[in-house]
Design a protein around this motif. Structure first.
Motif, short mmCIF file in Angstrom:
data_model
loop_
_atom_site.label_atom_id
_atom_site.label_comp_id
_atom_site.label_asym_id
_atom_site.label_seq_id
_atom_site.Cartn_x
_atom_site.Cartn_y
_atom_site.Cartn_z
N LEU A 145 38.04 55.19 39.67
CA LEU A 145 38.53 54.92 38.33
C LEU A 145 37.53 55.43 37.31
CD1 LEU A 145 39.78 51.23 38.75
CD2 LEU A 145 41.21 53.25 38.55
N SER A 146 38.01 55.71 36.12
CA SER A 146 37.14 56.13 35.03
C SER A 146 36.69 54.91 34.24
CB SER A 146 37.90 57.09 34.12
OG SER A 146 37.25 57.23 32.88
N ARG A 147 35.41 54.91 33.86
CA ARG A 147 34.87 53.81 33.06
C ARG A 147 35.69 53.58 31.80
NH1 ARG A 147 30.24 51.18 31.42
NH2 ARG A 147 29.05 51.91 33.21
N ASP A 148 36.00 54.65 31.08
CA ASP A 148 36.69 54.51 29.81
C ASP A 148 38.14 54.07 29.99
OD1 ASP A 148 34.41 55.28 28.47
OD2 ASP A 148 34.98 57.41 28.44
N ASP A 149 38.67 54.23 31.19
CA ASP A 149 40.07 53.89 31.44
C ASP A 149 40.24 52.42 31.81
OD1 ASP A 149 42.74 54.62 31.51
OD2 ASP A 149 42.72 54.97 33.68
N ILE A 150 39.16 51.76 32.25
CA ILE A 150 39.26 50.37 32.70
C ILE A 150 39.52 49.45 31.50
CG2 ILE A 150 37.99 48.46 33.75
CD1 ILE A 150 36.47 50.56 35.40
N ASP A 151 40.58 48.65 31.60
CA ASP A 151 40.91 47.77 30.48
C ASP A 151 41.04 46.30 30.87
OD1 ASP A 151 43.25 47.90 31.91
OD2 ASP A 151 44.53 48.40 30.21
N ARG A 152 41.07 46.00 32.17
CA ARG A 152 41.15 44.61 32.61
C ARG A 152 40.36 44.42 33.90
NH1 ARG A 152 47.29 43.20 33.05
NH2 ARG A 152 47.61 45.44 32.73
N ILE A 153 39.76 43.24 34.01
CA ILE A 153 39.02 42.90 35.23
C ILE A 153 39.29 41.43 35.54
CG2 ILE A 153 36.76 42.71 36.33
CD1 ILE A 153 35.71 44.79 34.32
N LEU A 154 39.64 41.16 36.77
CA LEU A 154 39.85 39.79 37.22
C LEU A 154 38.85 39.49 38.33
CD1 LEU A 154 41.45 37.13 37.29
CD2 LEU A 154 43.01 38.22 38.94
N ILE A 155 38.01 38.49 38.12
CA ILE A 155 36.97 38.13 39.09
C ILE A 155 37.32 36.79 39.72
CG2 ILE A 155 34.50 37.70 39.45
CD1 ILE A 155 33.98 39.26 36.86
N ARG A 156 37.47 36.79 41.04
CA ARG A 156 37.69 35.55 41.77
C ARG A 156 36.48 35.35 42.70
NH1 ARG A 156 43.24 37.65 42.76
NH2 ARG A 156 44.66 36.68 41.23
N THR A 157 35.57 34.50 42.30
CA THR A 157 34.37 34.23 43.08
C THR A 157 34.60 32.98 43.92
OG1 THR A 157 32.95 35.25 41.42
CG2 THR A 157 31.89 33.76 42.99
N TYR A 158 34.73 33.18 45.22
CA TYR A 158 35.00 32.06 46.12
C TYR A 158 34.48 32.41 47.52
CZ TYR A 158 38.98 34.92 47.68
OH TYR A 158 39.76 35.95 48.15
N THR A 159 34.53 31.43 48.41
CA THR A 159 34.28 31.67 49.83
C THR A 159 35.47 31.11 50.60
OG1 THR A 159 33.02 29.62 50.04
CG2 THR A 159 31.77 31.64 49.65
N ALA A 160 35.73 31.69 51.76
CA ALA A 160 36.90 31.27 52.53
C ALA A 160 36.66 31.55 54.00
CB ALA A 160 38.16 32.00 52.05
N ASP A 161 37.40 30.84 54.84
CA ASP A 161 37.40 31.17 56.27
C ASP A 161 38.81 30.99 56.82
OD1 ASP A 161 37.83 28.47 57.15
OD2 ASP A 161 35.69 28.08 56.96
N GLY A 162 39.01 31.45 58.04
CA GLY A 162 40.35 31.45 58.60
C GLY A 162 40.87 30.09 58.98
N GLN A 163 39.98 29.11 59.14
CA GLN A 163 40.40 27.78 59.55
C GLN A 163 40.74 26.88 58.37
OE1 GLN A 163 40.85 27.06 62.78
NE2 GLN A 163 40.21 29.16 63.24
N PHE A 209 41.76 36.99 55.46
CA PHE A 209 42.68 36.01 56.00
C PHE A 209 43.93 35.90 55.13
CE2 PHE A 209 38.22 34.63 56.02
CZ PHE A 209 37.93 34.76 57.38
N LEU A 210 45.04 35.54 55.76
CA LEU A 210 46.28 35.29 55.03
C LEU A 210 46.37 33.81 54.70
CD1 LEU A 210 48.99 37.46 56.84
CD2 LEU A 210 48.10 37.74 54.53
#
Length: 392
Positions: free
Chosen positions: A200-218, A302-303
């Motif tokens: 992607l181009s820096r100038d083209d980026i207009d949205r960012i979604l950050i999901r900071t989490y941890t997860a496991d399959g169980q 994981f799903l």
């Protein structure tokens, strides 16, 4: 009579000495006769290249490290990395072109095999040679019929001129000097591919979604920070979209985040199973199988019960004005300092509708669906932000 015998003895001694010299170093005229001669007269055009192999030697592991690129079905691929696409023929040409017209700068620098380690021209694939010191880099260029049109061991640079290097043809005793400039054949994957994780181009980026989490399959989600949704205003300033409305953020901090996102570089690749690649790319309505789920989970993906894909170390979605977006999911560690990454690409209603743009988006989606990527974990840590990291 005795004088004749003495004379004959000197003659025989002289002949024997001359013959010994021929055996050891060859004729004196031959040693300097090839000065200025081209090493590979049959290699005249980069379009001859059908395959190129570089072999270096890792002293720590005492093993040769081969790297090969070759043309398959009109595309440059990397067999050592399961056929991952190389970055066009430009890099291949740059790695081979210095060998075209490469000439011996002087008479042979050495005729002695014992000098090979000192000059750095020991063949990296010579298992019969004891020890690891003095191994050079071997570059082999092959034509369409598989014949080597160039094959060279590149050794140490000369102290008096670092544009000159000791070189040797595999199987030969003689070491020559050749002018190779800054030529440094590489076996690093990143030197042969487009290593950008996000295209992607820096100038083209207009949205960012950050999901900071941890997860496991169980247990699914095991910890989670509030999601951060960022949008660039028409003025160029960044704002955070929150339940109570948009809030100001430090645009410099967001721009630094973008820099770090665009700096995420591929250091290794691992192919997905074909059925999994097909299901992730949406080809023919393919669906994930139980084997696909196991393969994903082994890398930290994981799903969830709602069908959403979770990653063991969180995710970030980067959107561009063109309508193209990348969802980047961070999985399990790979070794001590790397991490598995799953990248998917899509486009929304704002995407261009022309056929060429759609074809590019489809090709990118299929490419990303076919591979797991590995990046440096330090880079991942730098983009896992909390709301407080964005200031204001």
């Amino acid at each position: 009579m005795s004088e004749q015998r003495i004379t004959l003895g000197f003659v025989l001694l002289a002949v024997a000495t001359a013959l010994a010299a021929l055996v050891v170093i060859g004729p004196a005229s031959d040693r300097g006769a090839d000065r200025g001669a081209v090493l590979f007269p049959a290699f005249t055009d980069v379009n001859q290249i059908a395959a190129l192999e570089v072999v270096t030697f890792d002293v720590a592991s005492a093993k040769a490290e081969p790297f090969k690129v070759e043309q398959r079905d009109g595309r440059w691929t990397i067999p050592s990395h399961q056929g991952y696409p190389a970055d066009g023929g430009g890099r291949v040409a740059a790695a081979a072109a210095p060998l075209i017209g490469l000439a011996r700068e002087a008479a042979a620098a050495s005729e002695d095999v014992a000098d090979h380690p000192r000059l750095g021209v020991v063949d990296p694939v010579d298992d019969a040679w004891p020890g690891s010191d003095g191994r050079g880099a071997r570059v082999t260029v092959r034509g369409s019929d598989g014949t080597a049109v160039a094959d060279l061991i590149v050794g140490r640079r000369l102290e008096r001129d670092d544009q000159l290097a000791y070189v040797r043809l595999p199987g030969e005793r003689r070491t020559y000097v050749a002018r190779l400039g800054a030529y440094a054949p590489s076996t690093r994957l990143t030197d042969w591919i487009d290593a950008r994780l996000l295209r992607l181009s820096r100038d083209d980026i207009d949205r960012i979604l950050i999901r900071t989490y941890t997860a496991d399959g169980q247990r699914g989600l095991t910890s989670m920070e509030p999601p951060i949704s960022l949008r660039r205003a028409d003025s160029g300033e960044w704002r955070s979209e929150e339940p109570g409305g948009a809030a100001a953020v430090d645009s410099a901090a967001v721009n630094l985040l973008i820099t770090r996102l665009l700096d995420l570089s591929i250091v290794d690749v691992q192919p997905k199973p074909p059925a999994l690649a097909a299901s992730l790319s949406g080809v023919g309505g393919a669906r994930l199988t139980s084997a696909d789920v196991v393969d994903l989970a082994g890398r930290g993906f994981f799903l969830a019960t709602d069908g959403r894909m979770l990653a063991s170390f969180g995710e970030i979605v980067v959107h561009a004005r063109s309508g193209l977006f990348h969802a980047v999911r961070f999985g399990n560690p790979v070794g001590a300092d790397r991490r598995a990454v799953l990248v998917s690409s899509g486009s929304d209603g704002g995407a261009p509708t022309d056929a060429a743009s759609r074809a590019m988006a489809d090709a990118l989606r299929a490419h990303l669906a076919s591979w797991y990527f590995v990046v440096a974990d330090a880079g991942v840590q730098r983009v896992r932000l909390k709301r407080s990291d964005l200031g204001r």
